[in-house]
Design a protein around this motif. Sequence first.
Motif, mmCIF file in Angstrom:
data_model
loop_
_atom_site.group_PDB
_atom_site.id
_atom_site.type_symbol
_atom_site.label_atom_id
_atom_site.label_comp_id
_atom_site.label_asym_id
_atom_site.label_seq_id
_atom_site.Cartn_x
_atom_site.Cartn_y
_atom_site.Cartn_z
ATOM 1 N N VAL A 333 0.853 -1.185 0.000
ATOM 2 C CA VAL A 333 0.000 0.000 0.000
ATOM 3 C C VAL A 333 0.890 1.237 0.000
ATOM 4 C CG1 VAL A 333 -1.860 -1.174 1.212
ATOM 5 C CG2 VAL A 333 -0.110 0.026 2.526
ATOM 6 N N ARG A 410 -5.845 0.805 -1.740
ATOM 7 C CA ARG A 410 -5.167 0.988 -3.026
ATOM 8 C C ARG A 410 -5.517 2.367 -3.587
ATOM 9 N NH1 ARG A 410 -1.746 -2.862 -2.388
ATOM 10 N NH2 ARG A 410 -1.018 -2.103 -4.422
ATOM 11 N N GLU A 414 -5.869 2.910 -9.398
ATOM 12 C CA GLU A 414 -5.415 1.528 -9.436
ATOM 13 C C GLU A 414 -6.539 0.584 -9.021
ATOM 14 O OE1 GLU A 414 -1.440 -0.574 -7.866
ATOM 15 O OE2 GLU A 414 -2.850 -0.101 -6.244
ATOM 16 N N ALA A 415 -7.291 0.961 -7.984
ATOM 17 C CA ALA A 415 -8.396 0.125 -7.513
ATOM 18 C C ALA A 415 -9.453 -0.048 -8.600
ATOM 19 C CB ALA A 415 -9.020 0.744 -6.256
ATOM 20 N N TRP A 418 -8.069 -2.341 -11.247
ATOM 21 C CA TRP A 418 -8.082 -3.724 -10.766
ATOM 22 C C TRP A 418 -9.494 -4.297 -10.804
ATOM 23 C CZ3 TRP A 418 -4.444 -4.728 -5.980
ATOM 24 C CH2 TRP A 418 -3.108 -4.574 -6.390
#
Length: 442
Positions: A333, A410, A414-415, A418
Amino acid sequence: MTQENGHALITRQRLHPLSPVLKGLRLFVLAVVAMSWRSLQQLHFWTWLAVVAGLFVILLIYSTIAWRFTGYEVIGRELRIYEGLISRRVRTVPLERLQAIEVMQPFQAKPFGLAELKLDVAGAQRSEAPLAFLPMPEALALRSQLLALSGGHSTAVVEEETEHELRRVDNNAVVFSQLLTPPVMFTPIAVLYIASQLVFNEDRGFFTIAAMISAFVATIGAPVMRTLNFWDFRLARSADGKLRIRHGLLNSRSQVVPVHRIQSLTLTWPLLWRAKAWLRVTLAVAGQTSVASEGGKAETDRLLPVATLEEARAVMPYVMPGVDPANLPMTPVPRRVRWLAPLRARVLAAGLHDEVFGAVDGFATRTLTIVPYGRIQSVRLTQGPWQRRLGVATVHADVAGSTPVSAAHRPVEEARAWARDLAARSHAARAAALTPPTTGGH
């Protein structure tokens, strides 16, 4: 007699005639344990004994009558389980939803060569009513029949295949691993407490001593039961690729798990085990009843109760081919948000592998959870108030029969990437699983 096309594949069968006696004995023991020492103290011994005997007779009569209305049969693609005396029930289990079947031999059934079947069904919160009891050969044959039918085959009897043993856990490691648990580590304190009570308490009667002994037994009960449960633990692979898990000293268990129905794997490093570099590996199967916390029931979700990382890596090709838990791509993280989880921040990590999604979490006890993309049921993105202010989010991959695999804290972009990637990979993996393999020729 077996028939096809929606008719009886297994005609109505009753359980073994000793079933009511063994069930009555089990309930009797539970009832006696439920009676406290104080109840025995308030009643005269012979009165208490008469109450216990009367209760046993009542339970035995009830279970004997109920046995006449208990049975099972397979009609078409359904297993039907009949039970109940006052309230009659018929449980219908679609065979295609069977995830695993465990053959268990409780200690009271072992001398008679009897066993019970426990059915793990997708979508169920607990095992279906166990078929108890059946002769061991009949139980093994019935398990093979049900697993064959659940896989879409109509074979009436499937013989036990030859096996390739993957791992046999050393009993010494099982014992020592359970010694390295908090209840056992605090046992000296319990012993000192009991000793001080005996020294300073003027009331040293039978019931006082019995209560102290009961408290001591309760302290070490869970580690002892786990030791007995994991005794002689063997993991094998059958010729058709299924996992066969056997273990237990007092209660013998034999479980068959189709590899394609494993939802996720979790590698756990307890704090007290780290000096020995030990871990345990648990698997989640949709519909399988296990314990969320240790000590409540006998854990039935173990792939390996105690092992080194190298030993776990050695069995991974047979469980999740192409996945190496020691070499998964993991990113930590961001440093700027570590204060949101100050104790876990140095451990938190997650990443997307070609085959699986993995996440590391924990502080005193560390865990690595791995889920294949084809087992992901849904993907969620959550943000708490502090996460919104810091521009981070948590990605959750929901899995049937297990807790979600979560990548906490995150960066938002990025989250989101993903989450989109997980959804796309999950869809692609499911589509690939449904596509029949191509064959050459015309």
